[in-house]
Design a protein around this motif. Structure first.
Motif, PDB file in Angstrom:
ATOM      1  N   ALA A  62       0.826  -1.213   0.000  1.00  0.00           N
ATOM      2  CA  ALA A  62       0.000   0.000   0.000  1.00  0.00           C
ATOM      3  C   ALA A  62       0.859   1.262   0.000  1.00  0.00           C
ATOM      4  O   ALA A  62       0.597   2.205  -0.753  1.00  0.00           O
ATOM      5  CB  ALA A  62      -0.933  -0.006   1.210  1.00  0.00           C
ATOM      6  N   VAL A  63       1.902   1.263   0.838  1.00  0.00           N
ATOM      7  CA  VAL A  63       2.782   2.435   0.891  1.00  0.00           C
ATOM      8  C   VAL A  63       3.534   2.607  -0.428  1.00  0.00           C
ATOM      9  O   VAL A  63       3.659   3.716  -0.949  1.00  0.00           O
ATOM     10  CB  VAL A  63       3.768   2.333   2.083  1.00  0.00           C
ATOM     11  CG1 VAL A  63       4.824   3.414   2.031  1.00  0.00           C
ATOM     12  CG2 VAL A  63       3.003   2.411   3.392  1.00  0.00           C
ATOM     13  N   SER A  64       4.023   1.502  -0.981  1.00  0.00           N
ATOM     14  CA  SER A  64       4.740   1.581  -2.259  1.00  0.00           C
ATOM     15  C   SER A  64       3.816   2.030  -3.387  1.00  0.00           C
ATOM     16  O   SER A  64       4.213   2.807  -4.257  1.00  0.00           O
ATOM     17  CB  SER A  64       5.346   0.223  -2.612  1.00  0.00           C
ATOM     18  OG  SER A  64       6.345  -0.128  -1.708  1.00  0.00           O
ATOM     19  N   GLY A  65       2.591   1.526  -3.375  1.00  0.00           N
ATOM     20  CA  GLY A  65       1.633   1.909  -4.412  1.00  0.00           C
ATOM     21  C   GLY A  65       1.219   3.368  -4.333  1.00  0.00           C
ATOM     22  O   GLY A  65       0.930   3.998  -5.346  1.00  0.00           O
ATOM     23  N   GLY A  66       1.209   3.911  -3.132  1.00  0.00           N
ATOM     24  CA  GLY A  66       0.808   5.306  -2.962  1.00  0.00           C
ATOM     25  C   GLY A  66       1.972   6.261  -2.774  1.00  0.00           C
ATOM     26  O   GLY A  66       1.759   7.402  -2.366  1.00  0.00           O
ATOM     27  N   ALA A  67       3.167   5.804  -3.069  1.00  0.00           N
ATOM     28  CA  ALA A  67       4.360   6.630  -2.844  1.00  0.00           C
ATOM     29  C   ALA A  67       4.348   7.866  -3.742  1.00  0.00           C
ATOM     30  O   ALA A  67       4.109   7.771  -4.939  1.00  0.00           O
ATOM     31  CB  ALA A  67       5.618   5.823  -3.088  1.00  0.00           C
ATOM     32  N   VAL A  68       4.607   9.009  -3.121  1.00  0.00           N
ATOM     33  CA  VAL A  68       4.680  10.259  -3.866  1.00  0.00           C
ATOM     34  C   VAL A  68       6.106  10.806  -3.915  1.00  0.00           C
ATOM     35  O   VAL A  68       6.360  11.786  -4.610  1.00  0.00           O
ATOM     36  CB  VAL A  68       3.729  11.329  -3.276  1.00  0.00           C
ATOM     37  CG1 VAL A  68       2.290  10.895  -3.443  1.00  0.00           C
ATOM     38  CG2 VAL A  68       4.046  11.600  -1.822  1.00  0.00           C
ATOM     39  N   VAL A  70      10.561   9.485  -3.053  1.00  0.00           N
ATOM     40  CA  VAL A  70      11.483   8.367  -2.917  1.00  0.00           C
ATOM     41  C   VAL A  70      11.496   7.829  -1.486  1.00  0.00           C
ATOM     42  O   VAL A  70      11.610   6.620  -1.274  1.00  0.00           O
ATOM     43  CB  VAL A  70      12.906   8.777  -3.368  1.00  0.00           C
ATOM     44  CG1 VAL A  70      13.886   7.646  -3.192  1.00  0.00           C
ATOM     45  CG2 VAL A  70      12.892   9.243  -4.800  1.00  0.00           C
ATOM     46  N   SER A  71      11.350   8.693  -0.512  1.00  0.00           N
ATOM     47  CA  SER A  71      11.339   8.241   0.886  1.00  0.00           C
ATOM     48  C   SER A  71      10.194   7.271   1.150  1.00  0.00           C
ATOM     49  O   SER A  71      10.379   6.249   1.818  1.00  0.00           O
ATOM     50  CB  SER A  71      11.227   9.426   1.835  1.00  0.00           C
ATOM     51  OG  SER A  71      12.319  10.281   1.679  1.00  0.00           O
ATOM     52  N   MET A  72       9.029   7.579   0.635  1.00  0.00           N
ATOM     53  CA  MET A  72       7.896   6.670   0.803  1.00  0.00           C
ATOM     54  C   MET A  72       8.136   5.359   0.083  1.00  0.00           C
ATOM     55  O   MET A  72       7.753   4.291   0.579  1.00  0.00           O
ATOM     56  CB  MET A  72       6.607   7.311   0.285  1.00  0.00           C
ATOM     57  CG  MET A  72       5.967   8.275   1.249  1.00  0.00           C
ATOM     58  SD  MET A  72       4.406   8.932   0.630  1.00  0.00           S
ATOM     59  CE  MET A  72       3.354   7.505   0.744  1.00  0.00           C
ATOM     60  N   ALA A  73       8.755   5.403  -1.070  1.00  0.00           N
ATOM     61  CA  ALA A  73       9.054   4.175  -1.806  1.00  0.00           C
ATOM     62  C   ALA A  73      10.042   3.305  -1.040  1.00  0.00           C
ATOM     63  O   ALA A  73       9.906   2.081  -0.997  1.00  0.00           O
ATOM     64  CB  ALA A  73       9.598   4.514  -3.190  1.00  0.00           C
ATOM     65  N   ILE A  74      11.027   3.924  -0.409  1.00  0.00           N
ATOM     66  CA  ILE A  74      12.006   3.176   0.387  1.00  0.00           C
ATOM     67  C   ILE A  74      11.343   2.572   1.618  1.00  0.00           C
ATOM     68  O   ILE A  74      11.589   1.413   1.967  1.00  0.00           O
ATOM     69  CB  ILE A  74      13.199   4.074   0.753  1.00  0.00           C
ATOM     70  CG1 ILE A  74      14.009   4.402  -0.505  1.00  0.00           C
ATOM     71  CG2 ILE A  74      14.079   3.420   1.806  1.00  0.00           C
ATOM     72  CD1 ILE A  74      15.070   5.445  -0.306  1.00  0.00           C
ATOM     73  N   ILE A  75      10.465   3.318   2.281  1.00  0.00           N
ATOM     74  CA  ILE A  75       9.743   2.785   3.439  1.00  0.00           C
ATOM     75  C   ILE A  75       8.843   1.630   3.017  1.00  0.00           C
ATOM     76  O   ILE A  75       8.763   0.609   3.708  1.00  0.00           O
ATOM     77  CB  ILE A  75       8.942   3.908   4.127  1.00  0.00           C
ATOM     78  CG1 ILE A  75       9.900   4.895   4.785  1.00  0.00           C
ATOM     79  CG2 ILE A  75       7.959   3.340   5.151  1.00  0.00           C
ATOM     80  CD1 ILE A  75       9.251   6.168   5.260  1.00  0.00           C
ATOM     81  N   GLY A  76       8.191   1.774   1.885  1.00  0.00           N
ATOM     82  CA  GLY A  76       7.358   0.683   1.373  1.00  0.00           C
ATOM     83  C   GLY A  76       8.166  -0.564   1.075  1.00  0.00           C
ATOM     84  O   GLY A  76       7.753  -1.682   1.408  1.00  0.00           O
ATOM     85  N   ARG A  77       9.346  -0.394   0.469  1.00  0.00           N
ATOM     86  CA  ARG A  77      10.212  -1.553   0.201  1.00  0.00           C
ATOM     87  C   ARG A  77      10.696  -2.176   1.497  1.00  0.00           C
ATOM     88  O   ARG A  77      10.824  -3.399   1.589  1.00  0.00           O
ATOM     89  CB  ARG A  77      11.418  -1.124  -0.637  1.00  0.00           C
ATOM     90  CG  ARG A  77      11.123  -0.723  -2.049  1.00  0.00           C
ATOM     91  CD  ARG A  77      11.136  -1.852  -2.971  1.00  0.00           C
ATOM     92  NE  ARG A  77      12.473  -2.430  -3.085  1.00  0.00           N
ATOM     93  CZ  ARG A  77      12.817  -3.260  -4.036  1.00  0.00           C
ATOM     94  NH1 ARG A  77      11.947  -3.577  -4.950  1.00  0.00           N
ATOM     95  NH2 ARG A  77      14.016  -3.777  -4.081  1.00  0.00           N
ATOM     96  N   ALA A  78      10.970  -1.371   2.502  1.00  0.00           N
ATOM     97  CA  ALA A  78      11.406  -1.918   3.785  1.00  0.00           C
ATOM     98  C   ALA A  78      10.278  -2.737   4.423  1.00  0.00           C
ATOM     99  O   ALA A  78      10.534  -3.809   4.987  1.00  0.00           O
ATOM    100  CB  ALA A  78      11.863  -0.796   4.710  1.00  0.00           C
ATOM    101  N   LEU A  79       9.047  -2.265   4.341  1.00  0.00           N
ATOM    102  CA  LEU A  79       7.918  -3.036   4.871  1.00  0.00           C
ATOM    103  C   LEU A  79       7.715  -4.335   4.094  1.00  0.00           C
ATOM    104  O   LEU A  79       7.377  -5.372   4.676  1.00  0.00           O
ATOM    105  CB  LEU A  79       6.640  -2.195   4.851  1.00  0.00           C
ATOM    106  CG  LEU A  79       6.545  -1.122   5.920  1.00  0.00           C
ATOM    107  CD1 LEU A  79       5.344  -0.212   5.660  1.00  0.00           C
ATOM    108  CD2 LEU A  79       6.440  -1.747   7.294  1.00  0.00           C
ATOM    109  N   LEU A  80       7.925  -4.303   2.792  1.00  0.00           N
ATOM    110  CA  LEU A  80       7.877  -5.531   2.009  1.00  0.00           C
ATOM    111  C   LEU A  80       8.953  -6.502   2.486  1.00  0.00           C
ATOM    112  O   LEU A  80       8.725  -7.714   2.585  1.00  0.00           O
ATOM    113  CB  LEU A  80       8.068  -5.230   0.518  1.00  0.00           C
ATOM    114  CG  LEU A  80       6.922  -4.526  -0.197  1.00  0.00           C
ATOM    115  CD1 LEU A  80       7.354  -4.100  -1.597  1.00  0.00           C
ATOM    116  CD2 LEU A  80       5.708  -5.415  -0.268  1.00  0.00           C
ATOM    117  N   GLY A  81      10.117  -5.974   2.802  1.00  0.00           N
ATOM    118  CA  GLY A  81      11.202  -6.805   3.319  1.00  0.00           C
ATOM    119  C   GLY A  81      10.869  -7.414   4.669  1.00  0.00           C
ATOM    120  O   GLY A  81      11.227  -8.560   4.943  1.00  0.00           O
ATOM    121  N   VAL A  82      10.175  -6.658   5.523  1.00  0.00           N
ATOM    122  CA  VAL A  82       9.745  -7.196   6.815  1.00  0.00           C
ATOM    123  C   VAL A  82       8.799  -8.375   6.586  1.00  0.00           C
ATOM    124  O   VAL A  82       8.922  -9.432   7.222  1.00  0.00           O
ATOM    125  CB  VAL A  82       9.084  -6.098   7.676  1.00  0.00           C
ATOM    126  CG1 VAL A  82       8.394  -6.692   8.888  1.00  0.00           C
ATOM    127  CG2 VAL A  82      10.121  -5.072   8.101  1.00  0.00           C
TER     128      VAL A  82
END
Length: 92
Positions: A62-68, A70-82
């Motif tokens: 959800a975070v990666s899909g709604g990323a506006v 680069v910081s949001m995209a990195i946080i989304g990738r980190a959550l995917l990694g979790v």
């Protein structure tokens, strides 16, 4: 790159931000599997670990899909990694 006649695709982008984006999934997955998911799986079993991993993965999507930015995209990738770290720990 100006004087080079042949540029390899592996060396074309020299960006630490791009490297952080790429590595964030793997680093988060490794740290989660080693530090958090192993403890939670040993203590509470596989089911809570899978539920938590699935929720983290859905939140990351959800975070990666709604990323506006680069910081949001990195946080989304980190959550995917979790989420992947939990899943990896449960199947081992």
């Amino acid at each position: 790159m100006r004087g080079a006649t042949h540029v390899s695709n592996y060396c074309k982008f020299d960006s630490q931000l791009l490297t952080l984006f790429t590595s964030s999934l793997y680093i988060a997955g490794l740290l989660t599997a080693v530090l958090l998911a192993s403890w939670l799986t040993a203590r509470h079993g596989r089911r809570p670990s899978m539920v938590l991993g699935g929720l983290a993965y859905l939140a990351g999507a959800a975070v990666s899909g709604g990323a506006v930015n680069v910081s949001m995209a990195i946080i989304g990738r980190a959550l995917l990694g979790v989420g992947l770290g939990f899943a990896n720990q449960v199947i081992n």
